[in-house]
Write a protein that holds these residues in place. Sequence first.
Motif, short mmCIF file in Angstrom:
data_model
loop_
_atom_site.label_atom_id
_atom_site.label_comp_id
_atom_site.label_asym_id
_atom_site.label_seq_id
_atom_site.Cartn_x
_atom_site.Cartn_y
_atom_site.Cartn_z
N TYR A 29 0.83 -1.20 0.00
CA TYR A 29 0.00 0.00 0.00
C TYR A 29 0.87 1.26 0.00
O TYR A 29 0.62 2.20 -0.73
CB TYR A 29 -0.93 -0.01 1.22
N LYS A 80 3.94 1.53 -1.09
CA LYS A 80 4.60 1.61 -2.40
C LYS A 80 3.65 2.19 -3.43
O LYS A 80 4.03 3.06 -4.22
CB LYS A 80 5.06 0.22 -2.82
N ALA A 81 2.41 1.72 -3.43
CA ALA A 81 1.41 2.24 -4.38
C ALA A 81 1.13 3.71 -4.12
O ALA A 81 0.96 4.50 -5.06
CB ALA A 81 0.12 1.42 -4.28
N GLU A 82 1.11 4.11 -2.86
CA GLU A 82 0.87 5.50 -2.51
C GLU A 82 2.01 6.40 -3.00
O GLU A 82 1.79 7.50 -3.50
CB GLU A 82 0.71 5.61 -1.00
N VAL A 110 3.96 5.82 -5.58
CA VAL A 110 3.88 5.89 -7.04
C VAL A 110 2.77 6.85 -7.46
O VAL A 110 2.94 7.66 -8.37
CB VAL A 110 3.65 4.49 -7.64
N ALA A 111 1.63 6.79 -6.78
CA ALA A 111 0.48 7.60 -7.17
C ALA A 111 0.63 9.07 -6.80
O ALA A 111 0.27 9.95 -7.59
CB ALA A 111 -0.79 7.03 -6.54
N ALA A 117 -6.56 5.60 -6.43
CA ALA A 117 -5.23 5.60 -7.02
C ALA A 117 -4.45 4.35 -6.64
O ALA A 117 -3.77 3.74 -7.47
CB ALA A 117 -4.47 6.85 -6.59
N VAL A 118 -4.54 3.95 -5.38
CA VAL A 118 -3.82 2.77 -4.92
C VAL A 118 -4.38 1.51 -5.57
O VAL A 118 -3.63 0.64 -6.02
CB VAL A 118 -3.87 2.68 -3.38
N PHE A 142 -3.13 1.26 -9.11
CA PHE A 142 -1.76 0.78 -9.17
C PHE A 142 -1.68 -0.72 -8.91
O PHE A 142 -0.99 -1.44 -9.61
CB PHE A 142 -0.88 1.52 -8.15
N LEU A 143 -2.41 -1.18 -7.89
CA LEU A 143 -2.38 -2.60 -7.56
C LEU A 143 -2.96 -3.45 -8.69
O LEU A 143 -2.45 -4.53 -8.97
CB LEU A 143 -3.14 -2.84 -6.26
N ALA A 203 -2.88 -2.66 -11.89
CA ALA A 203 -1.91 -2.64 -12.99
C ALA A 203 -0.71 -3.52 -12.70
O ALA A 203 -0.13 -4.11 -13.61
CB ALA A 203 -1.45 -1.21 -13.24
N SER A 204 -0.33 -3.64 -11.41
CA SER A 204 0.83 -4.45 -11.07
C SER A 204 0.48 -5.93 -10.92
O SER A 204 1.36 -6.76 -10.76
CB SER A 204 1.48 -3.94 -9.79
#
Length: 101
Positions: A14, A16-18, A20-21, A67-68, A71-72, A74-75
């Motif tokens: 979470y 890491k996603a934050e 990136v976003a 946003a998170v 990202f999750l 997409a990953s």
Amino acid sequence: MSDMIDMYRDMKLYRKAERVAFGIKCPCCALARPRAHPSILLPGQRCRVDGYRDPREQPSEDERNAAVNAFLAASGATPPPPAQLVSGRTRGAGDQQDRAK
């Protein structure tokens, strides 16, 4: 695996996603040390190296979760259930039992 390991893994994913976003590179780090990697700042966070504070306001919970989760997705990682996301942290099963008491 134990529940604590899974919870900490979800928290790390979470964060890491934050980053990136919502993360931006510190402008003062880029000016003071052009050859070094600048710090990545979240809204309102202060740079530990040179004291610059990011002036952006905190995103709302809906913006943050959208946003998170994007990202999750997409990953290829599976996001924790929405009921477990609380202010950027995941809530474990023990927390819910403690609140019931």
